[in-house]
Motif scaffolding. Structure first.
Motif, PDB file in Angstrom:
ATOM      1  N   ARG A   1       0.821  -1.217   0.000  1.00 54.36           N
ATOM      2  CA  ARG A   1       0.000   0.000   0.000  1.00 54.36           C
ATOM      3  C   ARG A   1       0.855   1.266   0.000  1.00 54.36           C
ATOM      4  NH1 ARG A   1      -2.677  -3.814  -0.674  1.00 54.36           N
ATOM      5  NH2 ARG A   1      -4.830  -4.229   0.009  1.00 54.36           N
TER       6      ARG A   1
ATOM      7  N   LEU B   1      -0.566   3.957  -2.121  1.00 56.85           N
ATOM      8  CA  LEU B   1      -1.806   4.489  -1.559  1.00 56.85           C
ATOM      9  C   LEU B   1      -1.512   5.514  -0.469  1.00 56.85           C
ATOM     10  CD1 LEU B   1      -4.457   1.629  -1.259  1.00 56.85           C
ATOM     11  CD2 LEU B   1      -4.491   3.637  -2.742  1.00 56.85           C
TER      12      LEU B   1
ATOM     13  N   THR C   1      -2.546   9.335  -0.510  1.00 59.16           N
ATOM     14  CA  THR C   1      -3.235   9.895   0.654  1.00 59.16           C
ATOM     15  C   THR C   1      -2.621  11.228   1.065  1.00 59.16           C
ATOM     16  OG1 THR C   1      -3.936   7.741   1.491  1.00 59.16           O
ATOM     17  CG2 THR C   1      -3.689   9.508   3.112  1.00 59.16           C
TER      18      THR C   1
ATOM     19  N   LEU D   1      -7.419   6.224   4.743  1.00 55.33           N
ATOM     20  CA  LEU D   1      -6.529   5.149   4.319  1.00 55.33           C
ATOM     21  C   LEU D   1      -6.632   3.953   5.265  1.00 55.33           C
ATOM     22  CD1 LEU D   1      -4.212   4.029   2.565  1.00 55.33           C
ATOM     23  CD2 LEU D   1      -2.614   5.212   4.093  1.00 55.33           C
TER      24      LEU D   1
ATOM     25  N   SER E   1      -9.497   1.789   4.672  1.00 58.37           N
ATOM     26  CA  SER E   1      -9.502   1.052   3.408  1.00 58.37           C
ATOM     27  C   SER E   1      -8.783  -0.293   3.510  1.00 58.37           C
ATOM     28  CB  SER E   1      -8.829   1.893   2.314  1.00 58.37           C
ATOM     29  OG  SER E   1      -7.414   1.913   2.475  1.00 58.37           O
TER      30      SER E   1
ATOM     31  N   GLU F   1     -11.619  -3.361  -0.407  1.00 57.18           N
ATOM     32  CA  GLU F   1     -11.232  -2.999  -1.769  1.00 57.18           C
ATOM     33  C   GLU F   1     -12.024  -1.813  -2.296  1.00 57.18           C
ATOM     34  OE1 GLU F   1     -10.701  -5.071  -6.178  1.00 57.18           O
ATOM     35  OE2 GLU F   1     -11.224  -6.298  -4.432  1.00 57.18           O
TER      36      GLU F   1
ATOM     37  N   LYS G   1     -13.207   0.793  -0.660  1.00 59.81           N
ATOM     38  CA  LYS G   1     -12.688   2.042  -0.119  1.00 59.81           C
ATOM     39  C   LYS G   1     -11.301   2.358  -0.683  1.00 59.81           C
ATOM     40  CE  LYS G   1     -15.358   2.134   4.163  1.00 59.81           C
ATOM     41  NZ  LYS G   1     -15.333   2.196   5.644  1.00 59.81           N
ATOM     42  N   GLU G   2     -10.533   1.307  -0.959  1.00 57.93           N
ATOM     43  CA  GLU G   2      -9.223   1.503  -1.576  1.00 57.93           C
ATOM     44  C   GLU G   2      -9.384   2.096  -2.973  1.00 57.93           C
ATOM     45  OE1 GLU G   2      -6.215  -1.609  -3.480  1.00 57.93           O
ATOM     46  OE2 GLU G   2      -6.192  -1.710  -1.291  1.00 57.93           O
TER      47      GLU G   2
ATOM     48  N   LYS H   1      -2.992   1.517  -8.538  1.00 54.85           N
ATOM     49  CA  LYS H   1      -2.683   1.368  -7.110  1.00 54.85           C
ATOM     50  C   LYS H   1      -1.209   1.093  -6.843  1.00 54.85           C
ATOM     51  CE  LYS H   1      -3.889  -3.558  -6.778  1.00 54.85           C
ATOM     52  NZ  LYS H   1      -4.785  -4.533  -6.086  1.00 54.85           N
TER      53      LYS H   1
END
Length: 259
Positions: free
Chosen positions: A81, A84, A88, A187, A190, A194, A196-197, A233
């Motif tokens: 992540r 991500l 964020t 974050l 999430s 998936e 929310k990601e 991602k």
């Protein structure tokens, strides 16, 4: 589950430093001493060796801009992540800057903040990883606030240049921390979700610099045109009408017309 102290508010404690080589270096030094507290923020009035992406130097006039590093407990996040988290932090900086500069604020891949075609903020995330355990991330954020002139930096802009107003930088730095608090909670929510990601990525791509536009990029010695599509991602930039469908960070450079 997030660690219990991850509920601590980002920006508390908030420490002002008169001068430091780099707020990121200072924060990482705290981590290395084993004294890290999630949410701790360090604001510098001056950096003597500020760092940008890919080893570049970040220069800023004393007490005129936001020079801030925030320590984030990432032990509940999988290493996969990492982009991500980058998205964020970029979205938090976007939320902050667009609130004051309004329209035409965008996130330039991977995580610079641009207003029109000019750089308003740069972000640098450095990690503390042991084995497969992503322990800490230091989110460094440099935002141009009151600086009115940038020597030999024609592609840069400050909030003062956009709005004509002068701001209290420490107050705005705390406001930026509040934006990061909101986005970091998003974050964490999430994890193992998936939907929310995907939503974080959708929000990132919704404000992606030059999305859907034809741009010039350079790979090695070759300059080519393509259409910006999206970022996935993993942090790959997907494009259309180019020699390959996507690029990794650092693989290409933007060719922008200076204002």
């Amino acid at each position: 589950m997030p660690p219990s102290h991850a509920n601590q508010i980002i920006g508390e404690p908030f420490t002002e430093l008169s001068s430091v080589d780099s707020t990121n270096n200072y924060a990482m030094g705290i981590v290395q001493k084993g004294a890290g507290i999630h949410g701790s923020a360090w604001f510098a009035h001056e950096q003597t060796a500020g760092k940008g992406q890919r080893g570049k130097v970040w220069k800023a006039a004393r007490s005129e801009n936001i020079l801030l590093s925030v320590l984030l407990d990432t032990s509940s996040l999988p290493l996969s992540r990492q982009f991500l988290l980058s998205a964020t932090v970029a979205l938090a900086a976007y939320d902050f800057f667009s609130h004051h500069a309004l329209d035409e604020t965008r996130v330039k891949w991977p995580n610079d903040i641009y207003w029109r075609d000019r750089k308003a903020a740069g972000l640098l995330i450095e990690n503390s990883i042991k084995g497969r355990n992503w322990q800490w991330a230091v989110a460094g954020m440099g935002v141009n606030i009151n600086q009115a002139a940038f020597e030999n930096m024609p592609n840069v802009v400050s909030l003062r240049q956009i709005t004509g107003k002068t701001f209290h930088t420490v107050t705005l730095a705390k406001e930026l921390c509040a934006c990061l608090q909101k986005r970091f909670q998003q974050l964490q929510q999430s994890i193992n979700n998936e939907e929310k990601e995907v939503h974080i990525l959708e929000q990132y791509n919704a404000v992606l610099f030059k999305r859907g536009e034809r741009v010039s990029l350079r790979k090695g010695d070759e300059v080519f045109e393509c259409v910006i599509d999206r970022v996935d991602k993993h942090g790959l930039l997907w494009v259309q009408e180019a020699m390959q469908p996507y690029f990794q960070f650092g693989e290409v450079q933007w060719i922008l017309n200076n204002p």
